[in-house]
Design a protein around this motif. Structure first.
Motif, short mmCIF file in Angstrom:
data_model
loop_
_atom_site.label_atom_id
_atom_site.label_comp_id
_atom_site.label_asym_id
_atom_site.label_seq_id
_atom_site.Cartn_x
_atom_site.Cartn_y
_atom_site.Cartn_z
N ALA A 1 0.83 -1.21 0.00
CA ALA A 1 0.00 0.00 0.00
C ALA A 1 0.86 1.25 0.00
N SER A 2 1.92 1.23 0.80
CA SER A 2 2.81 2.39 0.89
C SER A 2 3.53 2.67 -0.42
N TYR A 3 4.13 1.64 -0.98
CA TYR A 3 4.90 1.84 -2.21
C TYR A 3 3.98 2.10 -3.42
N SER A 4 2.78 1.54 -3.40
CA SER A 4 1.81 1.83 -4.46
C SER A 4 1.37 3.28 -4.39
N ALA A 5 1.19 3.78 -3.17
CA ALA A 5 0.80 5.19 -2.99
C ALA A 5 1.88 6.11 -3.55
N ARG A 6 3.11 5.79 -3.23
CA ARG A 6 4.25 6.58 -3.72
C ARG A 6 4.29 6.58 -5.26
N ALA A 7 3.89 5.45 -5.85
CA ALA A 7 3.92 5.31 -7.31
C ALA A 7 2.63 5.77 -7.98
N LYS A 8 1.70 6.32 -7.20
CA LYS A 8 0.40 6.79 -7.71
C LYS A 8 -0.39 5.66 -8.36
N MET A 9 -0.36 4.50 -7.71
CA MET A 9 -1.10 3.34 -8.21
C MET A 9 -2.19 2.96 -7.22
N LYS A 10 -3.29 2.45 -7.73
CA LYS A 10 -4.33 1.91 -6.86
C LYS A 10 -3.85 0.60 -6.26
N SER A 11 -4.26 0.33 -5.03
CA SER A 11 -3.85 -0.94 -4.42
C SER A 11 -5.01 -1.59 -3.69
N LEU A 12 -5.10 -2.90 -3.86
CA LEU A 12 -6.10 -3.71 -3.17
C LEU A 12 -5.36 -4.72 -2.31
N VAL A 13 -5.68 -4.75 -1.03
CA VAL A 13 -4.99 -5.61 -0.08
C VAL A 13 -5.99 -6.62 0.50
N LEU A 14 -5.70 -7.90 0.32
CA LEU A 14 -6.54 -8.97 0.86
C LEU A 14 -5.84 -9.58 2.06
#
Length: 338
Positions: free
Chosen positions: A63-76
């Motif tokens: 979630a952290s690195y996806s946020a930095r990369a401006k990407m959506k993230s889904l965590v299960l």
């Protein structure tokens, strides 16, 4: 960082005991190594959305690195995942979904969803090769910090094992490039209540079977039943044997003892999963596998702030006072025990 211990080494009668404290990474666990590489590659490939199945730490890191990369993230995550880890993923902007059943169920849901929707799967097993590549950097840093001295043993908490496999590959590359002249032995430590790799090792089996028993352990980060992907455990087992290493499990009490001993002896606060290497070392010493002259590195894979519950021996309600006079009785007894 790589920390040379003093108090803990003395308690365990070891001359050279080091802690590789991965709890100091940006989101508090070794998973940041995998995500730094895997998310960077996802950006390079033009991906917009990531998905991960996680027992907590991987999800927070993704979630952290996806946020930095401006990407959506889904965590299960499995139902019952420590809330501190869930909150981390949420604050970074991820969409978190809880899945009933063991971690393996979350794994299969993420795998199918990634294929169906074209999302990048960051699950920290062996599905994404860049995830394992990130773990090699732990080996690089150990050797760099020890001025190219190779430890005799590296002790690793293990679920399905990409961290151990990544370490092994890292050490192999260092040897192939002439940076080190020998390889360390690797030991994989699991919770007794979920120990498929250890079971295969102890039984002399060449393949790891899924864990079909209960997985009620406080070391949730390594409670991987390997249902449907037991070949991951087999790869980990092979790397342990190639290194002439060892695998063993520890009880719930021993897991908590690891957390407490690490904290009071060296001032390092680890979550239960991250600390299992400590009692693993103690048991290996008792078996004669580790000797006082050996140089040992213990991986501490996650920060204690990740886990919302303290060990039973430390779950104490602090006293409440009004002024310094109220402290008198407490101070008297405190000084007697100091």
């Amino acid at each position: 960082p790589l920390i040379k211990t003093h108090n803990l080494a003395e308690r365990l009668s070891l001359k050279n005991l080091y802690l590789k404290n991965e709890g100091c990474n940006p989101t508090g666990s070794f998973k940041d190594r995998s995500m730094a590489v895997a998310v960077s590659k996802a950006v390079e490939f033009g991906a917009k959305t990531t998905i991960i199945s996680s027992s907590g730490n991987g999800g927070a890191s993704a979630a952290s690195y996806s946020a930095r990369a401006k990407m959506k993230s889904l965590v299960l995550v499995p139902v019952g995942t420590p809330i501190n880890k869930v909150n981390q993923a949420i604050i970074y902007g991820a969409n978190v979904v809880m899945v009933r059943g063991t971690y393996s169920n979350s794994f299969h849901v993420a795998k199918k969803a990634a294929k169906k929707y074209g999302w990048v799967n960051l699950t920290t097993t062996f599905l994404n090769p860049y995830v394992v590549e990130g773990n090699k950097t732990i080996a690089y840093e150990i050797i760099q910090s020890m001025d190219a001295q190779v430890p005799d043993w590296v002790i690793v908490p293990v679920g399905d094992g990409p961290i151990l496999v990544g370490l092994w590959r890292g050490f192999l590359e260092l040897k192939e490039n002439g940076i080190i002249s020998k390889l360390p032995k690797l030991a994989g430590i699991q919770a007794e209540r979920c120990s498929p790799v250890v079971t295969a090792f102890e039984n002399g089996e060449s393949e790891v079977s899924p864990w079909l028993k209960d997985t009620d352990t406080i070391a949730t980060g390594i409670a991987d039943t390997l249902e449907g992907y037991s070949q991951d455990g087999t790869l980990t087992l092979e790397c342990i044997r190639r290194s002439n290493g060892y695998a063993l499990s520890i009880t719930e009490k021993e897991i908590w003892d690891s957390v407490v001993l690490l904290a009071v002896a060296e001032g390092v606060f680890s979550e239960p999963t991250g600390a299992v290497s400590i009692m693993g070392i103690k048991k290996m010493i008792a078996k004669g596998l580790i000797t006082p002259k050996d140089t040992v590195v213990a991986l501490i894979t996650g920060n204690g702030l990740k886990h919302p519950v303290l060990p039973p021996s430390c779950s104490i309600q602090p006293p409440i006072i009004d002024d310094v006079d109220s402290l008198e009785d407490f101070a008297e007894s405190f000084q007697k025990t100091s």
